[in-house]
Design a protein around this motif. Sequence first.
Motif, PDB file in Angstrom:
ATOM      1  N   VAL A  17       0.865  -1.182   0.000  1.00  0.00           N
ATOM      2  CA  VAL A  17       0.000   0.000   0.000  1.00  0.00           C
ATOM      3  C   VAL A  17       0.897   1.226   0.000  1.00  0.00           C
ATOM      4  CG1 VAL A  17      -1.693   1.297   1.319  1.00  0.00           C
ATOM      5  CG2 VAL A  17      -1.858  -1.200   1.213  1.00  0.00           C
ATOM      6  N   ALA A  61      -4.457   6.738  -0.640  1.00  0.00           N
ATOM      7  CA  ALA A  61      -3.893   5.390  -0.668  1.00  0.00           C
ATOM      8  C   ALA A  61      -3.997   4.804  -2.068  1.00  0.00           C
ATOM      9  CB  ALA A  61      -4.639   4.499   0.328  1.00  0.00           C
ATOM     10  N   SER A  62      -3.010   4.006  -2.418  1.00  0.00           N
ATOM     11  CA  SER A  62      -3.022   3.301  -3.703  1.00  0.00           C
ATOM     12  C   SER A  62      -2.359   1.947  -3.513  1.00  0.00           C
ATOM     13  CB  SER A  62      -2.299   4.116  -4.778  1.00  0.00           C
ATOM     14  OG  SER A  62      -0.953   4.330  -4.426  1.00  0.00           O
ATOM     15  N   ILE A  94      -5.438  -1.736  -1.961  1.00  0.00           N
ATOM     16  CA  ILE A  94      -6.382  -1.057  -1.076  1.00  0.00           C
ATOM     17  C   ILE A  94      -7.248  -2.060  -0.320  1.00  0.00           C
ATOM     18  CG2 ILE A  94      -8.236   0.642  -0.958  1.00  0.00           C
ATOM     19  CD1 ILE A  94      -5.576   1.758  -1.835  1.00  0.00           C
ATOM     20  N   ASN A 123     -10.484   6.430  -1.902  1.00  0.00           N
ATOM     21  CA  ASN A 123      -9.318   5.818  -1.264  1.00  0.00           C
ATOM     22  C   ASN A 123      -8.501   6.847  -0.494  1.00  0.00           C
ATOM     23  OD1 ASN A 123      -9.910   3.271  -2.401  1.00  0.00           O
ATOM     24  ND2 ASN A 123      -8.866   3.838  -4.292  1.00  0.00           N
TER      25      ASN A 123
END
Length: 119
Positions: free
Chosen positions: A2, A24-25, A28, A76
């Motif tokens: 992450v 976030a990427s 996830i 996200n």
Amino acid sequence: QVQLVESGGGLVQPGGSLRLSCAASGSIFSIIDMGWYRQAPGKLRELVAQITSGGTTDYGNSVKGRFTVSRDKAKNTMYLQMDSLELEDTAVYICGANWRRSGLPGKSWGQGTQVTVSS
């Protein structure tokens, strides 16, 4: 894995407000919870606020009633709304995420964003 990227820090006067974002990427789906931490010069890193995947929140005693953590799953992104800022809130704010993948736990950190409270 992450990846986390913070934004929104800056200089603010005592009593003012700021909103931090943590995008976030990556994996996830594996995130269990996310949190905001801070570290001031010469001090240990401390937990400011955290939010679970189910939306349960928790706060450090020094920020209760002043800070609010939230999460937009569609984007996200986790947020930290900081109100009634005090000089003692000056620190680098760091986003963290606990995740689990293939049964193994992991933790990711962002690079941090500086928050300075000063008159």
